[in-house]
Write an enzyme that holds these catalytic residues in place. Structure first.
Site, PDB file in Angstrom:
ATOM      1  N   ALA A 114       0.989  -1.135  -0.061  1.00 28.97           N
ATOM      2  CA  ALA A 114      -0.033   0.002   0.022  1.00 28.97           C
ATOM      3  C   ALA A 114       0.830   1.422  -0.029  1.00 28.97           C
ATOM      4  O   ALA A 114       1.993   1.383   0.705  1.00 28.97           O
ATOM      5  CB  ALA A 114      -0.959  -0.063   1.171  1.00 28.97           C
ATOM      6  N   ALA A 115       0.533   2.282  -0.616  1.00 27.98           N
ATOM      7  CA  ALA A 115       1.227   3.529  -0.924  1.00 27.98           C
ATOM      8  C   ALA A 115       1.701   4.267   0.611  1.00 27.98           C
ATOM      9  O   ALA A 115       2.573   4.913   0.680  1.00 27.98           O
ATOM     10  CB  ALA A 115       0.458   4.454  -1.772  1.00 27.98           C
ATOM     11  N   CYS A 116       0.661   3.980   1.502  1.00 27.41           N
ATOM     12  CA  CYS A 116       1.028   4.602   2.967  1.00 27.41           C
ATOM     13  C   CYS A 116       1.817   3.951   3.763  1.00 27.41           C
ATOM     14  O   CYS A 116       1.906   4.291   4.809  1.00 27.41           O
ATOM     15  CB  CYS A 116      -0.569   4.791   3.532  1.00 27.41           C
ATOM     16  N   HIS A 117       2.230   2.499   3.577  1.00 24.55           N
ATOM     17  CA  HIS A 117       3.089   1.744   4.432  1.00 24.55           C
ATOM     18  C   HIS A 117       4.175   0.913   3.717  1.00 24.55           C
ATOM     19  O   HIS A 117       4.220  -0.150   3.661  1.00 24.55           O
ATOM     20  CB  HIS A 117       2.508   1.028   5.445  1.00 24.55           C
TER      21      HIS A 117
END
Length: 358
Positions: A292-295
């Protein structure tokens, strides 16, 4: 953009806040001791159903509410062939105290579409005058790539994140019939002033709201051309990768039985040395994520891919690429060559260093 009435929209900081707002509304308002109420009568906690491939802004709040003894949660596994949830499995998970089902519209790592519309249709026999199971969908990943309509989906809540479709980093929550006696309920999570009709306190960020409105306008006018453009470029990307790498490449969650967003490509290069992070560290041009882009700093295999049925030795090598509405075929050629060079640098480090020196 989503066929909603203006009064059904509440502006928030982003998709994470919107998801948390919905989930926290369905928790038990009184903390229970050992699951019991007055006397020896067992108190049934509210029950929430979701999938095992949801974004962490769904799974983490639910795990916290569960651990605090405020809700019961069922995480339904996805089908390992279609990489999507089976509606029948969700229906079988329903309990007498089930109050909410939250199912994302499209997965953020694989792009696989989830059967939200079918689920809403199959839920109708479970709805009674004295009992309502509300349906929420996190549509952040889907908006701007495919047409999204709350009327078509028949959901009670829908989460929106502006930066997913070229808007600013602000979000919104759709609430069916907000404020009407037969509408979906909503309770404020942030208290203070009376902004957003009392549902979300704090002075509104007008500039970002206007930006979100403009981005929504553009999606409304161009969604079909966006969808066609994204699909043609993404397919060219996957065809080019296939031609370049042959049997070395594995496309994750891509099958004849799955339906995906038109912009998402998740793939792995087969082999122990070709970790997704290792490939990206050797790339000179592209910037991408391994989950995921956020982690994306995780070194281990993505839980989303593992829960989607991707073998761990393949999932740990995953790279997620997304194309945009301005991505060209020439951009794809550069990206594929960059990945190929990164692969060569790992597969043949000595010869690659010698050719670089020359």
């Amino acid at each position: 953009m989503i066929s909603a009435h203006p009064n059904e929209i509440v502006f928030l900081s982003g998709g994470t806040e919107a998801n948390n707002m919905v989930l926290n509304m369905f928790k038990c308002q009184q903390k229970l001791q050992n699951g019991y109420g007055a006397g020896d009568e067992v108190v049934k906690l509210p029950h929430i159903i979701t999938s095992s491939i949801e974004h962490v802004s769904i799974t983490k709040p639910l795990e916290k509410l569960r651990d605090d003894g405020l809700v019961e949660v069922t995480f339904v596994d996805v089908d390992k062939t279609t990489h999507a949830i089976r509606v029948e499995d969700v229906l079988q998970a329903i309990q007498p105290q089930t109050t909410l089902i939250s199912l994302m519209l499209a997965n953020n790592e694989t792009g696989v579409l989830q059967p939200v519309k079918e689920l809403s249709e199959k839920l109708r026999p479970y709805q009674h005058s004295n009992r309502k199971i509300y349906l929420h969908t996190d549509a952040c990943q889907a908006i701007g790539k495919i047409p999204v309509s709350v009327k078509d989906l028949s959901v009670d809540y829908l989460t929106i994140a502006g930066h997913k479709f070229y808007g600013p980093r602000i979000g919104a929550l759709y609430v069916r019939g907000l404020g009407h006696c037969n509408g979906a309920p909503l309770q404020p999570m942030i208290l203070g002033g009376g902004q957003e009709n009392g549902y979300r306190a704090g002075t509104e960020n007008v500039a970002m709201i206007v930006g979100l409105g403009k981005a929504s306008e553009l999606v409304s006018s161009n969604i079909h051309s966006y969808q066609s453009q994204l699909l043609s470029v993404r397919d060219y990307l996957e065809d080019s990768l296939q031609q370049k790498f042959g049997s070395l490449i594995h496309f994750n969650a891509k099958s004849s039985d799955s339906t995906r967003l038109p912009n998402t490509c998740n793939f792995s290069l087969v082999g122990k040395r070709f970790l997704g992070r290792a490939i990206l560290q050797h790339c000179k041009v592209i910037i991408a994520g391994v989950g995921a882009a956020c982690h994306s700093n995780a070194i281990v295999a993505s839980p989303i891919l593992l829960n989607s049925g991707i073998p761990s030795d393949i999932a740990v090598n995953a790279i997620r690429l997304s194309v945009g509405i301005k991505t060209s075929f020439a951009d794809i050629d550069v990206a594929v060559e960059d990945i190929w060079n990164a692969y060569q640098a790992i597969a043949h480090p000595k010869s690659h260093s010698q050719s670089t020196e020359q």
